[in-house]
Design a protein around this motif. Structure first.
Motif, short mmCIF file in Angstrom:
data_model
loop_
_atom_site.label_atom_id
_atom_site.label_comp_id
_atom_site.label_asym_id
_atom_site.label_seq_id
_atom_site.Cartn_x
_atom_site.Cartn_y
_atom_site.Cartn_z
N ASP A 1 47.96 51.12 67.84
CA ASP A 1 47.40 50.14 66.91
C ASP A 1 46.00 50.53 66.45
OD1 ASP A 1 49.64 48.60 66.93
OD2 ASP A 1 48.61 46.74 67.41
N ALA B 1 45.06 50.63 62.50
CA ALA B 1 44.18 49.51 62.11
C ALA B 1 42.81 50.00 61.67
CB ALA B 1 44.04 48.54 63.27
N GLU C 1 49.42 49.45 55.40
CA GLU C 1 49.88 48.47 56.39
C GLU C 1 49.96 47.03 55.86
OE1 GLU C 1 49.36 47.94 61.17
OE2 GLU C 1 47.56 47.94 59.96
N GLN D 1 52.17 44.99 56.47
CA GLN D 1 52.82 44.12 57.47
C GLN D 1 51.83 43.43 58.40
OE1 GLN D 1 53.10 47.42 57.23
NE2 GLN D 1 53.29 48.42 59.21
N ASN D 2 50.53 43.66 58.21
CA ASN D 2 49.50 42.93 58.95
C ASN D 2 48.45 42.40 57.99
OD1 ASN D 2 50.14 42.98 61.78
ND2 ASN D 2 49.71 45.17 61.81
N THR E 1 45.84 42.87 66.21
CA THR E 1 45.85 41.53 65.65
C THR E 1 46.12 40.44 66.68
OG1 THR E 1 48.19 41.79 65.11
CG2 THR E 1 46.59 42.37 63.40
N LYS F 1 47.30 37.26 61.72
CA LYS F 1 48.60 37.86 62.03
C LYS F 1 49.68 36.99 61.42
CE LYS F 1 51.17 40.00 65.82
NZ LYS F 1 51.17 40.37 67.25
N ALA G 1 57.13 41.59 57.80
CA ALA G 1 56.97 41.28 59.22
C ALA G 1 58.18 40.51 59.76
CB ALA G 1 55.69 40.49 59.44
#
Length: 614
Positions: free
Chosen positions: A41, A45, A61, A63-64, A167, A208, A338
């Motif tokens: 991560d 991140a 990314e 999805q976050n 997250t 998140k 997600a």
């Protein structure tokens, strides 16, 4: 533990003790993370958050949400780093490869970057601990607040994942603070409290995507509050609305005013609207330089990659290049991705073998073996006490005119506990149904609610409820022993909190036999492996390791390259715990027969096994 028993002493000294506990937590988190290498991560991140702040392009990314990544990447803005915008992975939006290049291929100092990025995460964990203590003290007293904070500070899961650029901690704070703010609004429904609840919910949604579960939870709690505060002088009835339709209303007899269920739901909906305005503002900043045509192309790619179908996906794709709708389009694209990833899941190593997808037993079992046994014992004690004294719903007399009134009265007296249990029920149900089984860290948002639900009855029992003075002192001694057991057990694994397992499975040395991934091996120990190799004066070593760290960067000339799945190991060999029993994505590459534990020379941070083969 005397602080938990003596209410007067607790009120006077509680802030000092709380500060000391948070100081211990800061020391443990900083020292344990000092020699960590990037986890999976961290790698993604770090470059994602840095690109959002520097470029204002949300191409990495989706999805976050960006909030926690922004927080971690902020210190990097002052480090004069070499940036990877000319790398092909930036154009391809390949965040793992771009993160690897940013750390190891641009001439930057990866250790300094990682320490800088983890500092705000640790500070965030400390601030959340302070908020958790302050809220619990105000609601339930100093004793419960101190015990709650103790369980938080000496939680191996918070110590491990609260310092990683991820997250999970943000979602934990988002869940708890949103529920706390919403309870405040229910008790005092002023516009200022509603605005605060909306802002907090917005920040939660930005931490998140799992926090989307807060929306139905808030609506449910609003309905429960309306039901709980219906008085015998009011009656529930259906009321026709202008233009058609009906609303369930609580109408006071002989009065024109009424308190409607629809009214409370409308207030909760207003808070949700405020939250999505916050989401819009933050996402607008993050897509400011994101070309509409590029956003639409990337949205189509994600739709194809995750096989996103239905009206929601159509609307996201349609709005992805509409100027006023693009921020929400980007948010809901990430949410759909997600949700689909959670439904798909991925192969998982569980109970000694690789399974093609998740198991309904995964999270209950992982919670059982990854959290300290004293916590489980305190949970059983708290549950027994609560069922006996605090949470029993009185049954109405057979001839009672209003048979729902005892239930309403119980809800009014225990609404906080009811709200917490509702959150736990919804969250656990969602996780058990999820096929994304990659670690106990996904349970973190449930922990603060659980800690408080444990602390309140335990402290009540220690102060007044254990019966005779002799029994009370016996219980206090038992409580002190359990807390000492938890603190010592957690401290013994320092700095390897990520690899903590309790005594049910024989501790962290045996954890790899049951689960892995972020429960054990996330790539954090490559630098410690290099230190071991140097201390033992090992000339060269083959390494098959997991994670984004560059083994060559840390081992230098001693790194002899990776170990193949079909090779016969010779000399010094190191294998990650994630890969040793066969990686979930490559179960055929099983080292257990070629490198039996009888040949084990050392274990690095419980996550890397070192062997020597003649």
């Amino acid at each position: 533990s005397e602080m938990f028993h003596d209410a007067a002493a607790g009120n006077r000294r509680a802030p000092v003790v709380a500060a000391a506990l948070l100081g211990v937590m800061a020391l443990l988190m900083f020292t344990s993370s000092w020699n960590d290498t990037p986890t999976s991560d961290d790698n993604v991140a770090l470059i994602s958050g840095y690109s959002y702040l520097r470029r204002q392009e949300f191409r990495l990314e989706p999805q976050n949400p960006p909030l926690m990544e922004d927080l971690a990447a902020a210190p990097l803005l002052w480090m004069n780093l070499r940036e990877p915008w000319d790398h092909k992975a930036w154009e391809e939006a390949n965040d793992p490869e771009l993160g690897q290049a940013f750390l190891y291929q641009m001439g930057n100092d990866p250790d300094a970057m990682l320490r800088a990025a983890r500092t705000p995460m640790i500070l965030f964990a400390l601030l959340f601990g302070a908020a958790l203590f302050g809220w619990t003290r105000k609601e339930f007293g100093s004793g419960a607040a101190l015990l709650t904070l103790f369980l938080y500070v000496f939680s191996p899961t918070f110590l491990a994942h609260g310092r990683i650029v991820a997250t999970d901690l943000g979602a934990t704070a988002g869940f708890f603070l949103t529920i706390a703010a919403f309870l405040r609004f229910l008790k005092r429904p002023r516009w200022s409290n509603g605005l605060l609840a909306g802002l907090v919910l917005g920040l939660a949604l930005l931490s998140k995507f799992s926090t989307i579960a807060l929306l139905p939870i808030l609506l449910f709690l609003a309905a429960a509050w309306a039901f709980a505060n219906a008085t015998p002088g009011r009656r529930i009835r259906w009321r026709r609305l202008p233009g058609g339709g009906f609303a369930l209303a609580l109408r006071r007899r002989r009065e024109r005013d009424n308190v409607s269920l629809l009214g409370w739901l409308a207030r909760a909906a207003g808070i949700i609207v405020i939250a999505f305005l916050v989401v819009y503002a933050v996402y607008l900043h993050h897509i400011w330089n994101y070309a509409p045509e590029r956003q639409a192309r990337d949205a189509q790619f994600q739709r194809t990659l995750y096989d996103l179908g239905g009206t929601a996906a159509d609307m996201v794709l349609w709005s992805s290049d509409r100027p006023l709708l693009r921020p929400w389009s980007q948010y809901f694209l990430g949410l759909l991705v997600a949700l689909k990833a959670s439904r798909w899941g991925q192969p998982v190593f569980f109970l000694g073998s690789v399974r093609p997808t998740g198991s309904r037993w995964y999270f209950p079992f992982v919670y059982l073996i990854k959290e300290p046994l004293p916590l489980h014992l305190l949970t059983l004690l708290a549950l027994a006490w609560a069922l006996r004294r605090g949470l029993r719903i009185p049954l109405p007399p057979a001839a009672a005119s209003n048979r729902l009134q005892p239930l309403r009265q119980w809800l009014r007296e225990h609404f906080v506990e009811f709200a917490f249990l509702s959150v736990l029920g919804v969250y656990w149900a969602a996780l058990i149904r999820s096929n994304m089984n990659i670690g106990v860290r996904h349970l973190l948002p449930a922990f603060p609610f659980l800690f408080i639900l444990i602390a309140r009855p335990i402290v009540s029992l220690a102060q007044t409820g254990a019966g005779t003075p002799r029994r009370r002192w016996g219980f206090r001694a038992l409580l002190g022993a359990l807390l000492a057991w938890q603190a010592i057990g957690v401290l013994r694994v320092h700095p390897s909190y990520l690899a903590y397992f309790n005594e049910l499975v024989g501790g962290p040395r045996n954890g790899w036999r049951y689960v892995n991934d972020s429960n054990l091996d996330w790539g954090q120990d490559v630098k410690r492996l290099a230190q071991f190799v140097e201390q033992r004066a090992i000339a060269g070593i083959r390494v098959d390791y997991f994670g984004p760290a560059d083994a060559g960067y840390y081992l230098k000339e001693r790194y002899l390259g990776p170990l193949g799945c079909t090779e016969s190991p010779k000399g010094w060999v190191a294998v990650s715990a994630m890969l040793y029993p066969g990686a979930p994505w490559n179960p055929g590459c099983d080292y257990r027969a070629r490198l039996p534990m009888e040949k084990l020379v050392a274990t690095i941070g419980y996550s890397i096994f070192v062997f020597y083969v003649d």
